[in-house]
Design a protein around this motif. Sequence first.
Motif, PDB file in Angstrom:
ATOM      1  N   LYS A  25     -41.588  -6.501 -20.403  1.00  0.00           N
ATOM      2  CA  LYS A  25     -42.120  -6.556 -19.060  1.00  0.00           C
ATOM      3  C   LYS A  25     -43.038  -7.618 -18.879  1.00  0.00           C
ATOM      4  N   GLU A  26     -42.806  -8.312 -17.648  1.00  0.00           N
ATOM      5  CA  GLU A  26     -43.969  -9.329 -17.273  1.00  0.00           C
ATOM      6  C   GLU A  26     -44.192  -9.306 -15.857  1.00  0.00           C
ATOM      7  N   THR A  27     -45.489  -9.754 -15.651  1.00  0.00           N
ATOM      8  CA  THR A  27     -45.635 -10.202 -14.302  1.00  0.00           C
ATOM      9  C   THR A  27     -46.055 -11.442 -13.941  1.00  0.00           C
ATOM     10  N   HIS A  28     -45.747 -12.059 -12.919  1.00  0.00           N
ATOM     11  CA  HIS A  28     -45.809 -13.618 -12.477  1.00  0.00           C
ATOM     12  C   HIS A  28     -46.418 -13.597 -11.336  1.00  0.00           C
ATOM     13  N   LYS A  29     -47.149 -14.535 -10.894  1.00  0.00           N
ATOM     14  CA  LYS A  29     -47.615 -14.770  -9.675  1.00  0.00           C
ATOM     15  C   LYS A  29     -46.661 -15.818  -9.132  1.00  0.00           C
ATOM     16  N   LYS A  30     -46.633 -15.873  -7.800  1.00  0.00           N
ATOM     17  CA  LYS A  30     -46.325 -16.840  -6.692  1.00  0.00           C
ATOM     18  C   LYS A  30     -46.585 -18.353  -7.249  1.00  0.00           C
ATOM     19  N   GLY A  31     -45.554 -19.036  -7.372  1.00  0.00           N
ATOM     20  CA  GLY A  31     -45.777 -20.440  -7.762  1.00  0.00           C
ATOM     21  C   GLY A  31     -45.628 -20.678  -9.373  1.00  0.00           C
ATOM     22  N   THR A  32     -45.411 -19.665 -10.157  1.00  0.00           N
ATOM     23  CA  THR A  32     -45.249 -19.862 -11.618  1.00  0.00           C
ATOM     24  C   THR A  32     -43.803 -20.335 -11.828  1.00  0.00           C
ATOM     25  N   ILE A  33     -43.605 -21.221 -12.675  1.00  0.00           N
ATOM     26  CA  ILE A  33     -42.543 -21.917 -13.111  1.00  0.00           C
ATOM     27  C   ILE A  33     -42.087 -21.108 -14.455  1.00  0.00           C
ATOM     28  N   LEU A  34     -41.111 -20.606 -14.369  1.00  0.00           N
ATOM     29  CA  LEU A  34     -40.398 -19.551 -15.649  1.00  0.00           C
ATOM     30  C   LEU A  34     -39.650 -20.713 -16.622  1.00  0.00           C
ATOM     31  N   LEU A  35     -39.181 -21.490 -15.875  1.00  0.00           N
ATOM     32  CA  LEU A  35     -38.179 -22.571 -16.612  1.00  0.00           C
ATOM     33  C   LEU A  35     -38.141 -23.992 -16.229  1.00  0.00           C
ATOM     34  N   ASN A  36     -38.224 -24.906 -16.869  1.00  0.00           N
ATOM     35  CA  ASN A  36     -38.174 -26.331 -16.739  1.00  0.00           C
ATOM     36  C   ASN A  36     -36.922 -27.038 -17.053  1.00  0.00           C
ATOM     37  N   ILE A  37     -36.452 -27.830 -16.372  1.00  0.00           N
ATOM     38  CA  ILE A  37     -35.451 -28.810 -16.701  1.00  0.00           C
ATOM     39  C   ILE A  37     -35.824 -29.342 -18.233  1.00  0.00           C
ATOM     40  N   GLY A  38     -34.703 -29.080 -19.195  1.00  0.00           N
ATOM     41  CA  GLY A  38     -35.049 -29.577 -20.353  1.00  0.00           C
ATOM     42  C   GLY A  38     -35.472 -28.612 -21.451  1.00  0.00           C
ATOM     43  N   ASP A  39     -35.722 -27.446 -20.767  1.00  0.00           N
ATOM     44  CA  ASP A  39     -36.260 -26.205 -21.775  1.00  0.00           C
ATOM     45  C   ASP A  39     -35.055 -25.689 -22.489  1.00  0.00           C
ATOM     46  N   LYS A  40     -35.340 -25.136 -23.533  1.00  0.00           N
ATOM     47  CA  LYS A  40     -34.381 -24.586 -24.451  1.00  0.00           C
ATOM     48  C   LYS A  40     -34.131 -23.075 -23.517  1.00  0.00           C
ATOM     49  N   TYR A 100     -38.221  -8.127 -16.156  1.00  0.00           N
ATOM     50  CA  TYR A 100     -38.051  -7.880 -17.587  1.00  0.00           C
ATOM     51  C   TYR A 100     -37.053  -8.869 -18.367  1.00  0.00           C
ATOM     52  N   ARG A 101     -37.526  -9.299 -19.368  1.00  0.00           N
ATOM     53  CA  ARG A 101     -37.118 -10.296 -19.851  1.00  0.00           C
ATOM     54  C   ARG A 101     -36.411 -10.007 -21.401  1.00  0.00           C
ATOM     55  N   ILE A 102     -35.164 -10.623 -21.369  1.00  0.00           N
ATOM     56  CA  ILE A 102     -34.599 -10.057 -22.895  1.00  0.00           C
ATOM     57  C   ILE A 102     -34.108 -11.513 -23.298  1.00  0.00           C
ATOM     58  N   SER A 103     -34.043 -11.699 -24.462  1.00  0.00           N
ATOM     59  CA  SER A 103     -33.764 -12.885 -25.295  1.00  0.00           C
ATOM     60  C   SER A 103     -32.089 -12.639 -25.775  1.00  0.00           C
ATOM     61  N   LYS A 104     -31.291 -13.860 -25.854  1.00  0.00           N
ATOM     62  CA  LYS A 104     -29.849 -13.754 -26.165  1.00  0.00           C
ATOM     63  C   LYS A 104     -29.596 -12.882 -27.454  1.00  0.00           C
ATOM     64  N   GLU A 105     -30.485 -13.258 -28.443  1.00  0.00           N
ATOM     65  CA  GLU A 105     -30.259 -12.346 -29.528  1.00  0.00           C
ATOM     66  C   GLU A 105     -30.539 -10.867 -29.429  1.00  0.00           C
ATOM     67  N   ASP A 106     -31.534 -10.496 -28.695  1.00  0.00           N
ATOM     68  CA  ASP A 106     -31.656  -8.978 -28.282  1.00  0.00           C
ATOM     69  C   ASP A 106     -30.608  -8.555 -27.661  1.00  0.00           C
ATOM     70  N   LYS A 107     -29.916  -9.284 -26.683  1.00  0.00           N
ATOM     71  CA  LYS A 107     -28.966  -8.917 -25.747  1.00  0.00           C
ATOM     72  C   LYS A 107     -27.601  -8.626 -26.749  1.00  0.00           C
ATOM     73  N   GLU A 108     -27.380  -9.385 -28.156  1.00  0.00           N
ATOM     74  CA  GLU A 108     -26.478  -9.412 -28.725  1.00  0.00           C
ATOM     75  C   GLU A 108     -26.549  -8.070 -29.595  1.00  0.00           C
TER      76      GLU A 108
END
Length: 188
Positions: A25-40, A100-108
């Motif tokens: 579980k995560e909380t984020h404020k307005k304006g937060t960038i969760l992912l940028n171009i070029g990120d994994k 709620y964040r889940i990784s690809k590995e955890d999803k598998e």
Amino acid sequence: MVTEIFKGLTFSSDEVMILNSVFHKETHKKGTILLNIGDKVDVQYYIQSGYLRSFYIDLQGKEYTVQFGYNDWWISDYTAFFSTSKSIMTIEVLRDAILYRISKEDKEFLYSKIPKVETFFRIKLERAFAAFQKRILASLSQSATERYTNFIKAFPNIEQNLKNYHIASYLGITTESLSRIRKELSNN
């Protein structure tokens, strides 16, 4: 509670423990960038509350909103998530959000431990693919006014939570065109 993500499914206490171990579980404020171009990209997000958008920026710097996400939606850069490529999109929090964040590995891992979760995600993915295909067809065949009216019908309460340029970029029109369409529709 993490089990709220999986509407219609019931879980044993052991399964709930597994779910709680892979979702963060995560909380984020307005304006937060969760992912940028070029990120994994090795995570996806379930939106418990708030508003987010994923967008692409072309070589001239023009933004194209690809997806809005809000309560009970999933969001990620799926092109990168399902491949080994880097992100081609940015994900921005438009309104304070609980995710709620889940990784690809955890999803598998989850798929192997709780098979009904894999079925749940497959059905979600099928519906999302169909929705994206309908959106592509609409952008190719409908007028700007038709796209706007269909947007409002599909998402009746979203408009007041978004900036005009976000809606315009989602519809593939200018903010001036959006204003003109709204004015014409209000006069009818």
